[in-house]
Design a protein around this motif. Sequence first.
Motif, PDB file in Angstrom:
ATOM      1  N   GLU A  29      -9.372  -9.524  -2.911  1.00  0.00           N
ATOM      2  CA  GLU A  29      -8.087 -10.210  -3.041  1.00  0.00           C
ATOM      3  C   GLU A  29      -6.927  -9.259  -3.314  1.00  0.00           C
ATOM      4  O   GLU A  29      -5.771  -9.683  -3.381  1.00  0.00           O
ATOM      5  CB  GLU A  29      -8.162 -11.229  -4.182  1.00  0.00           C
ATOM      6  CG  GLU A  29      -9.051 -12.436  -3.889  1.00  0.00           C
ATOM      7  CD  GLU A  29     -10.528 -12.094  -3.931  1.00  0.00           C
ATOM      8  OE1 GLU A  29     -10.930 -11.326  -4.838  1.00  0.00           O
ATOM      9  OE2 GLU A  29     -11.276 -12.571  -3.061  1.00  0.00           O
ATOM     10  N   THR A  30      -7.199  -7.980  -3.483  1.00  0.00           N
ATOM     11  CA  THR A  30      -6.149  -7.007  -3.801  1.00  0.00           C
ATOM     12  C   THR A  30      -5.113  -6.935  -2.683  1.00  0.00           C
ATOM     13  O   THR A  30      -5.476  -6.787  -1.507  1.00  0.00           O
ATOM     14  CB  THR A  30      -6.756  -5.605  -3.996  1.00  0.00           C
ATOM     15  OG1 THR A  30      -7.728  -5.661  -5.044  1.00  0.00           O
ATOM     16  CG2 THR A  30      -5.684  -4.588  -4.357  1.00  0.00           C
ATOM     17  N   PRO A  31      -3.818  -7.016  -3.007  1.00  0.00           N
ATOM     18  CA  PRO A  31      -2.794  -6.825  -1.969  1.00  0.00           C
ATOM     19  C   PRO A  31      -2.931  -5.445  -1.323  1.00  0.00           C
ATOM     20  O   PRO A  31      -3.207  -4.450  -2.002  1.00  0.00           O
ATOM     21  CB  PRO A  31      -1.486  -6.936  -2.754  1.00  0.00           C
ATOM     22  CG  PRO A  31      -1.829  -7.757  -3.951  1.00  0.00           C
ATOM     23  CD  PRO A  31      -3.227  -7.356  -4.315  1.00  0.00           C
ATOM     24  N   HIS A  32      -2.745  -5.397  -0.011  1.00  0.00           N
ATOM     25  CA  HIS A  32      -2.854  -4.139   0.735  1.00  0.00           C
ATOM     26  C   HIS A  32      -2.032  -4.254   2.009  1.00  0.00           C
ATOM     27  O   HIS A  32      -1.542  -5.341   2.347  1.00  0.00           O
ATOM     28  CB  HIS A  32      -4.312  -3.818   1.062  1.00  0.00           C
ATOM     29  CG  HIS A  32      -5.045  -4.921   1.777  1.00  0.00           C
ATOM     30  ND1 HIS A  32      -5.584  -5.996   1.111  1.00  0.00           N
ATOM     31  CD2 HIS A  32      -5.307  -5.129   3.093  1.00  0.00           C
ATOM     32  CE1 HIS A  32      -6.173  -6.809   1.977  1.00  0.00           C
ATOM     33  NE2 HIS A  32      -5.993  -6.307   3.197  1.00  0.00           N
ATOM     34  N   TRP A  33      -1.856  -3.138   2.679  1.00  0.00           N
ATOM     35  CA  TRP A  33      -1.094  -3.157   3.930  1.00  0.00           C
ATOM     36  C   TRP A  33      -1.772  -4.089   4.927  1.00  0.00           C
ATOM     37  O   TRP A  33      -2.995  -4.071   5.074  1.00  0.00           O
ATOM     38  CB  TRP A  33      -0.982  -1.751   4.500  1.00  0.00           C
ATOM     39  CG  TRP A  33      -0.116  -1.675   5.724  1.00  0.00           C
ATOM     40  CD1 TRP A  33       1.217  -1.966   5.811  1.00  0.00           C
ATOM     41  CD2 TRP A  33      -0.531  -1.285   7.045  1.00  0.00           C
ATOM     42  NE1 TRP A  33       1.658  -1.787   7.113  1.00  0.00           N
ATOM     43  CE2 TRP A  33       0.614  -1.376   7.888  1.00  0.00           C
ATOM     44  CE3 TRP A  33      -1.742  -0.878   7.593  1.00  0.00           C
ATOM     45  CZ2 TRP A  33       0.564  -1.056   9.242  1.00  0.00           C
ATOM     46  CZ3 TRP A  33      -1.787  -0.565   8.945  1.00  0.00           C
ATOM     47  CH2 TRP A  33      -0.634  -0.656   9.758  1.00  0.00           C
ATOM     48  N   PHE A  34      -0.965  -4.903   5.598  1.00  0.00           N
ATOM     49  CA  PHE A  34      -1.497  -5.982   6.436  1.00  0.00           C
ATOM     50  C   PHE A  34      -2.370  -5.488   7.580  1.00  0.00           C
ATOM     51  O   PHE A  34      -3.180  -6.248   8.117  1.00  0.00           O
ATOM     52  CB  PHE A  34      -0.349  -6.845   6.974  1.00  0.00           C
ATOM     53  CG  PHE A  34       0.634  -6.102   7.845  1.00  0.00           C
ATOM     54  CD1 PHE A  34       0.434  -5.987   9.204  1.00  0.00           C
ATOM     55  CD2 PHE A  34       1.771  -5.521   7.287  1.00  0.00           C
ATOM     56  CE1 PHE A  34       1.341  -5.312  10.011  1.00  0.00           C
ATOM     57  CE2 PHE A  34       2.684  -4.837   8.089  1.00  0.00           C
ATOM     58  CZ  PHE A  34       2.466  -4.727   9.452  1.00  0.00           C
ATOM     59  N   GLY A  35      -2.246  -4.225   7.962  1.00  0.00           N
ATOM     60  CA  GLY A  35      -3.043  -3.699   9.067  1.00  0.00           C
ATOM     61  C   GLY A  35      -4.443  -3.258   8.679  1.00  0.00           C
ATOM     62  O   GLY A  35      -5.245  -2.890   9.548  1.00  0.00           O
ATOM     63  N   GLY A  64      -4.970  -1.114  -1.761  1.00  0.00           N
ATOM     64  CA  GLY A  64      -4.410  -1.485  -3.057  1.00  0.00           C
ATOM     65  C   GLY A  64      -3.416  -0.428  -3.521  1.00  0.00           C
ATOM     66  O   GLY A  64      -2.714   0.194  -2.716  1.00  0.00           O
ATOM     67  N   THR A  65      -3.324  -0.238  -4.836  1.00  0.00           N
ATOM     68  CA  THR A  65      -2.499   0.856  -5.354  1.00  0.00           C
ATOM     69  C   THR A  65      -3.134   2.160  -4.903  1.00  0.00           C
ATOM     70  O   THR A  65      -4.291   2.436  -5.219  1.00  0.00           O
ATOM     71  CB  THR A  65      -2.428   0.803  -6.887  1.00  0.00           C
ATOM     72  OG1 THR A  65      -1.949  -0.484  -7.292  1.00  0.00           O
ATOM     73  CG2 THR A  65      -1.510   1.894  -7.424  1.00  0.00           C
ATOM     74  N   HIS A  66      -2.402   2.955  -4.142  1.00  0.00           N
ATOM     75  CA  HIS A  66      -3.011   4.139  -3.544  1.00  0.00           C
ATOM     76  C   HIS A  66      -2.019   5.279  -3.416  1.00  0.00           C
ATOM     77  O   HIS A  66      -0.808   5.083  -3.451  1.00  0.00           O
ATOM     78  CB  HIS A  66      -3.590   3.800  -2.170  1.00  0.00           C
ATOM     79  CG  HIS A  66      -2.544   3.441  -1.152  1.00  0.00           C
ATOM     80  ND1 HIS A  66      -2.108   2.152  -0.967  1.00  0.00           N
ATOM     81  CD2 HIS A  66      -1.828   4.211  -0.285  1.00  0.00           C
ATOM     82  CE1 HIS A  66      -1.175   2.138  -0.018  1.00  0.00           C
ATOM     83  NE2 HIS A  66      -0.983   3.375   0.404  1.00  0.00           N
TER      84      HIS A  66
END
Length: 247
Positions: A29-35, A64-66
């Motif tokens: 569920e972590t937000p990440h770049w859509f691609g 995620g945070t990267h």
Amino acid sequence: MSNLNLWEDLNKLKKTCKWVDLSHEVSPETPHWFGFPSVKSSVLYDFEKDGFRAHTYKIVSQYGTHVDAPVHFVKGERSLDTFKPDDMVMPLCVLDLSKEVAQNPDFTVTVDDILAWEEKNGKIPEGAFVAFRSDWHKKGTQEAMENKDENGANHYPGWGVPALEFLVNERNIGAIGHEAADTDPAIVSAEKGMVAEYYILSTGRFQIELLRNLDECPETGAIIFCTFPKVKDATGFTARCFALCPR
């Protein structure tokens, strides 16, 4: 200075300072770049059969945070393993532009925004980590952070190239960070490509994307720790970042 003094200093910092976690937890569920795809995990060994548990993870390097290493965009530039430990600890300057972003999700950081911050807080020190606070992390979900319109186009804030040129050429900063999944505002990258991201990485600096909790940090006076694995030739990796803040 003896080791004992360092230990005493650490005990004092733990008791008197505020420690702020700036990273999202890692899960599907972590937000990440859509691609990029979501992380997947499986149990490789387990307690009942093997006496211990270990997992296999399938995860994109920029999840995620990267951290993005320069070689992420520029062939032949620096990879993660080339950064020394002292490169990963910097004075933290937080550009709070959350009110502007609330009015305009396509907001772009300008040189004037930086100069206005300096008029209030003083000159950005050489080697600083400059973070763009947008409060975008508060949207929480992947869908909300992409913020698509009725035509399916994303809308989120980012840096303008002139602002980054100013930070690099006039302030000689160490690195940048932001809460969205891209350096560039979505409307800019859709039209021109990832021009701001290419620029900052082409200068040999790393950046941190998808930061969170910048609203818990002061605009000046904190220290950021950007920790990530020392992976040979890596273009990036999920990062655990945190700030040491005065109370």
